[in-house]
Design an enzyme around this catalytic site. Structure first.
Site, short mmCIF file in Angstrom:
data_model
loop_
_atom_site.label_atom_id
_atom_site.label_comp_id
_atom_site.label_asym_id
_atom_site.label_seq_id
_atom_site.Cartn_x
_atom_site.Cartn_y
_atom_site.Cartn_z
N SER A 126 -62.84 12.07 -16.75
CA SER A 126 -62.71 10.78 -16.22
C SER A 126 -63.54 10.62 -14.96
O SER A 126 -64.19 11.36 -14.22
CB SER A 126 -61.36 10.51 -15.52
N TYR A 150 -55.18 12.96 -9.68
CA TYR A 150 -55.73 13.08 -10.99
C TYR A 150 -57.23 13.36 -11.22
O TYR A 150 -57.64 14.29 -12.06
CB TYR A 150 -55.50 11.41 -11.93
N LYS A 154 -58.65 16.42 -13.22
CA LYS A 154 -59.72 16.36 -14.26
C LYS A 154 -61.02 17.41 -13.83
O LYS A 154 -61.72 18.09 -14.79
CB LYS A 154 -60.08 15.09 -14.34
#
Lengths: 332, 332
Positions: A126, A150, A154
């Protein structure tokens, strides 16, 4: 060839499965079997395909279950499964469990299969791997400085995919996806959800809340482009990538204000009037940490990955793919 | 205050413990207790200290044992424990177990202590988080692109330290150490060991093998500087770091040829003649992936971290700290 989609029940997973069912091939190879694995029961695909499509409920945070997905040695594995940004921030343990341990379990299952088994693994990373302070424009060698759990998860996964690929255990490619917009269906727990909501809901005549300032920026690509990235990555000649298998996918940079202007051009004032300002301090704080400048995505563009060129196109793709070419929110 | 050194049996850990024993304080705070934990029994410190020094054998890859190290809530934790580069490349599972799971277990033990416990954690990362292709000079925002499993594991650990710090579970600082040179004692399994060997062994009159080309480059700092970095990091005002707690420490860039020139200036031709060329293709291949350009270390320098300015100084520090100011290899 056998294909496995981990996270096959999600929005992108379902669209990818639909695409594969229609084409019957991936690159020049005929698809013999497609498995959709997810933590919940994936909905049965409406598409008909000339190959069997299996759905499997599988919790990849359990190494034994992760391994069971690899037993039949899929040739291509799409790893899309993730706890999204808002949820990974709210539930620290769940985020690390799914977003780090989950892919680690899949990579280990592949490595431990051995005997020359080295499938193509397409992993969705991402744009959240980036974080401020930013340069004027983000080049491919800008550092991994995530500002969310998050994004951290990633970035860690990308590093694992690189190292497992360098060591010859897997043939991985990590795609840093832009914010997928317009996301169809209901809002999910992604903190960036409103970037889609303010387009999707007015187009069908429903009011949408704008919880952030019009100057908030993001980098966008359509769900159709996301599927295109995945298929292109599955067929890519990875020998040109060297040891860095991660790339920022192309997209369209814009502010919330730019989104609204594009919506006005595509759908008119009446639709735009359905967007209501209602600032949310939590969202505003999160955005202050990932207010992107433009991104070159030069490496991915040079390798043939393609996205839309304008926000107008992105909105039109949504109207074409999800609304049958119409704008139901218009009074006539 | 209570101090814990994880990896307290290693070369840097022992020198740090020695330094703390001599000073009796860290910053302005009196040391009440020092614990040296390692996977093997750390040698008893020769230094006398006016506080108790405990040694503990602890396998941090076991979460329960990792937690036992945190039970008495040390105020400052130095996390130096690592499987070094050559070994992490040779033993994939051991590298991930110690270098990733090990620090994850420590971070989790800290997080789960809760009740406002937020110790300073000083973690030693490495210049190995970088990898080619390189820019002309490495700035602080150059991306994490390791080319070894060791570098990957250090990069992952940095990301974890950043995220646990951002979330308020720990007050972490990650120091990307240059190659520590001249490393005293016997060679370890670090692939970069020869950069020290070719200085250390000739100085005491022993032949040393040079397995790489004279154009191979590296970025060096002395063990004395490494201890200085650790002590400085333990006292740093981390509020100025923002969410990125990782920094490249200052060092001296140079080629193997520069090392040999410096050795000649400091110790003479007779000493240099003890270096024997014996190219090793494995080492050559590894070096081709991390032949660093110069590194600014601008952020760390601005925060007051200090290293040597020349390779001559680095060699002199070794002579002063390890050889009592003499060069035993000289014939008279």
């Amino acid at each position: 060839m056998r294909i496995l989609i981990i996270g096959g029940g999600g929005m992108v997973g379902q669209k990818l499965a639909h695409n594969l069912a229609l084409s019957g091939t991936l690159g020049n190879r005929k698809i013999a079997e497609l498995t959709l694995a997810d933590a919940f029961a994936a909905q049965t695909l409406s598409s008909t395909a000339n190959f069997p499509i299996k759905t499997v409920v599988a919790d990849i945070t359990n190494p034994v279950i992760a391994q069971s997905l690899i037993t039949n040695k899929p040739d291509v594995i799409f790893h899309l499964a993730a706890v999204v940004s808002g949820e990974a921030e709210a539930n620290f343990e769940k985020g690390y469990s799914v977003n780090v341990e989950g892919i680690k379990n899949i990579l280990e299952a592949i490595r431990l299969t051995g005997n020359g088994y080295m499938p193509r693994l397409v992993f969705t990373s991402s744009v959240a791997v980036y974080g401020g302070p930013y340069p004027e424009i983000i080049h491919d060698d800008f550092h991994l400085q995530p500002r969310t759990s998050y994004g951290t998860q990633k970035a860690i996964s990308e590093l694992l995919v690189n190292d497992y690929s360098r060591r010859g255990f897997v043939d991985g490619v990590s795609l840093r996806l832009p914010t997928i917009c317009v996301r169809p269906g209901k809002p999910n727990k992604a903190a960036s959800g409103f970037f889609s909501n303010i387009l999707r809901e007015p187009l069908v005549g429903i009011e949408a809340i704008l919880p952030a300032s019009k100057s908030a920026t993001n980098y966008f690509a359509s769900p159709r482009s996301a599927v295109g990235f995945l298929v292109h990555a599955a067929n890519l000649d990875t020998s040109v990538l060297g040891d860095n298998r991660a790339m920022m996918m192309p997209g369209v940079w814009g502010t919330v204000g730019d989104e609204i202007d594009a919506l006005r051009r595509v759908a008119g004032d009446e639709i735009v009037a359905l967007i209501k300002d209602e600032p949310d301090p939590v969202i505003e704080k999160m955005l202050s940490n990932w207010n992107f400048p433009d991104i070159t995505s030069a490496r991915a563009r040079a390798l043939g990955f393609k996205a839309e060129n304008t926000l107008d196109e992105i909105i039109q793709v949504h109207i074409d793919d999800e609304l049958d070419g119409k704008i139901p929110g218009r009074s006539k």
